[in-house]
Enzyme design. Structure first.
Site, PDB file in Angstrom:
ATOM      1  N   TYR A 175       4.518   8.594   8.904  1.00 50.25           N
ATOM      2  CA  TYR A 175       3.739   7.162   9.348  1.00 50.25           C
ATOM      3  C   TYR A 175       2.389   7.322   9.854  1.00 50.25           C
ATOM      4  O   TYR A 175       1.472   6.234   9.685  1.00 50.25           O
ATOM      5  CB  TYR A 175       4.667   6.504  10.163  1.00 50.25           C
ATOM      6  CG  TYR A 175       4.464   4.938  10.279  1.00 50.25           C
ATOM      7  CD1 TYR A 175       4.913   4.261   9.163  1.00 50.25           C
ATOM      8  CD2 TYR A 175       3.795   4.487  11.212  1.00 50.25           C
ATOM      9  CE1 TYR A 175       4.566   2.890   9.256  1.00 50.25           C
ATOM     10  CE2 TYR A 175       3.525   3.024  11.329  1.00 50.25           C
ATOM     11  CZ  TYR A 175       3.803   2.239  10.377  1.00 50.25           C
ATOM     12  OH  TYR A 175       3.692   0.945  10.287  1.00 50.25           O
TER      13      TYR A 175
ATOM     14  N   THR B  16     -14.770 -13.105  -7.137  1.00 47.22           N
ATOM     15  CA  THR B  16     -13.832 -13.790  -6.708  1.00 47.22           C
ATOM     16  C   THR B  16     -13.228 -13.799  -5.349  1.00 47.22           C
ATOM     17  O   THR B  16     -13.026 -14.562  -4.536  1.00 47.22           O
ATOM     18  CB  THR B  16     -12.594 -13.783  -7.761  1.00 47.22           C
ATOM     19  OG1 THR B  16     -12.343 -12.470  -8.153  1.00 47.22           O
ATOM     20  CG2 THR B  16     -13.221 -14.527  -9.206  1.00 47.22           C
TER      21      THR B  16
ATOM     22  N   ARG C  51     -14.360 -14.945 -17.850  1.00 46.05           N
ATOM     23  CA  ARG C  51     -15.151 -14.846 -16.628  1.00 46.05           C
ATOM     24  C   ARG C  51     -16.243 -16.090 -16.753  1.00 46.05           C
ATOM     25  O   ARG C  51     -17.405 -16.047 -17.148  1.00 46.05           O
ATOM     26  CB  ARG C  51     -15.944 -13.529 -16.235  1.00 46.05           C
ATOM     27  CG  ARG C  51     -14.938 -12.595 -15.885  1.00 46.05           C
ATOM     28  CD  ARG C  51     -14.810 -12.376 -14.346  1.00 46.05           C
ATOM     29  NE  ARG C  51     -13.244 -12.970 -13.912  1.00 46.05           N
ATOM     30  CZ  ARG C  51     -12.480 -12.487 -12.774  1.00 46.05           C
ATOM     31  NH1 ARG C  51     -12.899 -11.303 -12.415  1.00 46.05           N
ATOM     32  NH2 ARG C  51     -11.610 -13.000 -12.457  1.00 46.05           N
TER      33      ARG C  51
ATOM     34  N   PHE D  90      -7.661 -18.527 -11.848  1.00 48.91           N
ATOM     35  CA  PHE D  90      -7.575 -17.793 -13.150  1.00 48.91           C
ATOM     36  C   PHE D  90      -6.648 -16.940 -13.234  1.00 48.91           C
ATOM     37  O   PHE D  90      -6.062 -16.648 -14.301  1.00 48.91           O
ATOM     38  CB  PHE D  90      -8.954 -17.095 -13.275  1.00 48.91           C
ATOM     39  CG  PHE D  90      -9.335 -16.156 -12.308  1.00 48.91           C
ATOM     40  CD1 PHE D  90      -9.816 -16.550 -10.944  1.00 48.91           C
ATOM     41  CD2 PHE D  90      -8.947 -14.631 -12.363  1.00 48.91           C
ATOM     42  CE1 PHE D  90      -9.856 -15.531  -9.898  1.00 48.91           C
ATOM     43  CE2 PHE D  90      -9.096 -14.139 -11.255  1.00 48.91           C
ATOM     44  CZ  PHE D  90      -9.691 -14.253 -10.000  1.00 48.91           C
TER      45      PHE D  90
END
Ligand SMILES: *Cc1c(COP(=O)(O)O)cnc(C)c1O
Length: 459
Positions: free
Chosen positions: A74, A127, A384, A451
């Site tokens: 961890y 984006t 795009r 999108f």
């Protein structure tokens, strides 16, 4: 076309994955059921998948071997130590914060470095990057050179920042109102266009005396380095890894999506030089990603990314990478198919304004073209254009970008030149009956990053 310009694959194939072509009637049904959104097509129904180069790369035998060395502790995993050391060595920054992918790093940077109301100038938007900037109260301002918005202009460094635009913004709002400059290398939405070293240096020289920090979007920093070596005076004999490192010497930090130039399937990180920003980012990473020694990645992912970053610096790899993309672009150009020029580093972008002049932008020509390419040859690409650009936060109106494109994105080390031929033949065939492509209208429009999951029907 001179085959000798295009180097053979600098690898041999050890594992294969079978791909299947379903017939045209099935593809027509699939695209209708997917709401004319290529993001919503099942992978099993795709023949050649050029949706994205993100996380779709083929790992090497050495990376797969590294996967077996995962230390899944961890905290304090030795894979993290290796990744951190590799990133510091290759990129040259003081501090590294691991994240699950690039947008995790963008979230942390936007939270620690933007005060509400501040401006974030950048060389064209991306984006997820702009989403996080705006979600944290930032105001994005596009300061890329004008030519980047014109698909037809062929220039070596179309991704450069226009310093006059940056200066005009600083004069208007004051340096203290600039959160930082976001400098993407290469510029994805401009067509994978590179930024020159001279421009990075000039941006740094302008910003430093004003106390403005520069953060790079390093997602495709190795492809950018390749273009510098090919096109910028003085770099022809410099090793790629030295060019990569020089690029970052002009920045105060970077966000990185490991799913691209680090040749892995998942992962990312944030680099920072500023101690205070680093401490705050490390405090936040535990909230959003995980411990500062894994940030949402498994130990084996971190090992694969460290090895992938080293492999990305290999000359034969990056030469083949960039030239394979160029090969597809050249084949399309020879047939008269309009594409964004010059061909960039990771993808060929179809210039939909010329491909589909009969479809107005508010009928989503690029979305319609991507759907038509799938039906034509089982090739998956992505829009795009106006859909990806989204709506203005203030006015609610569509951002209507000048570049309305379909992106054919090439995953790293996955497909051969023969696959590129099949893609080219599909697009060329469709181009010959392009008048048949019909525009689209919304059926479902998501509020954020529309999108990805939006749905359409034909008008
Ligand atoms: C993919 C990408 C990102 C975001 O990275 P993810 O790993 O997908 O979250 C940011 N900037 C650019 C330029 C990208 O292409």
């Amino acid at each position: 076309m001179h085959q000798s310009q295009y180097p053979p694959e600098p690898f041999r194939i050890k594992t294969v994955e079978t791909i299947n072509m379903i017939d045209r009637a099935q593809r027509e049904r699939v695209i209708e059921e997917a709401g004319y959104n290529t993001f919503l097509i099942d992978s099993k129904d795709v023949y050649i998948d050029l949706l994205t180069d993100s996380g779709t790369n083929a790992m090497s035998d050495r990376q797969w071997a590294g996967m077996m060395m995962g230390d899944e502790a961890y905290a304090g995993s030795r894979n993290w130590q290796r990744l951190e050391a590799t990133v510091k060595d290759l990129f040259g920054f003081q501090h590294v914060v691991p994240t699950h992918q690039g947008r995790g790093a963008e979230n942390l940077l936007s939270r620690v470095a933007i005060k509400p109301g501040q401006y974030v100038p950048g060389n064209m938007y991306f984006t997820t990057t702009r989403y996080h900037q705006e979600a944290n109260g930032g105001i994005f301002v596009d300061i890329i050179r004008d030519e980047a918005h014109d698909a037809t202009i062929d220039l070596p460094f179309k991704g450069d920042i226009d310093l006059a635009k940056l200066q005009a913004l600083v004069d208007k709002v004051g340096a203290e109102q600039i959160a930082y400059v976001c400098l993407a290398i290469t510029v994805n939405l401009a067509g994978g266009q590179p930024v020159s070293m001279a421009n990075m240096r000039a941006v740094r020289d302008y910003c430093r005396p004003l106390g403005i920090q520069v953060f790079m979007d390093a997602t495709r920093c190795v492809e950018n380095a390749w273009f510098i070596r090919e096109r910028e005076a003085g770099y022809a004999d410099i090793p790629i890894r030295d060019i990569v490192r020089e690029q970052f010497s002009y920045a105060d930090g970077c966000t990185m999506s490991g799913k691209k130039d680090a040749i892995t399937n998942i992962g990312g990180f944030l680099c920072l030089n500023d101690e205070e920003l680093f401490v705050r980012a490390r405090e936040l990473v535990v909230v959003f990603e995980g411990m500062p020694s894994y940030g949402g990645m498994t130990g084996r992912d971190m090992e694969a990314m460290a090895i992938g970053l080293e492999e990305a610096m290999q000359e034969a790899y990056i030469e083949h990478r960039v030239k394979q993309v160029r090969y597809l672009g050249e084949r399309l150009m020879e047939a008269g198919v309009p594409i964004v020029r010059p061909v960039g580093g990771h993808a060929v972008f179809l210039d939909t304004r010329q491909f589909c002049p009969h479809i107005p932008q508010d009928h989503f020509p690029a979305q319609a073209l991507a759907a038509a390419i799938y039906v034509e040859g089982g090739v998956r690409s992505m829009e795009r254009g106006i859909i990806s650009a989204g709506r203005d936060k203030e006015t609610g109106r569509d951002h209507a970008p000048r570049l309305e494109t379909v992106r054919l994105t090439i995953p790293r080390r996955v497909y051969t030149y023969r696959h590129m031929d099949l893609v080219a033949d599909t697009v060329i065939k469709l181009y010959q009956h392009r008048q048949d492509i019909r525009g689209l209208k919304w059926v479902y429009e998501p509020k954020q990053l529309r999108f990805f999951t939006g749905r359409f029907e034909q008008v």
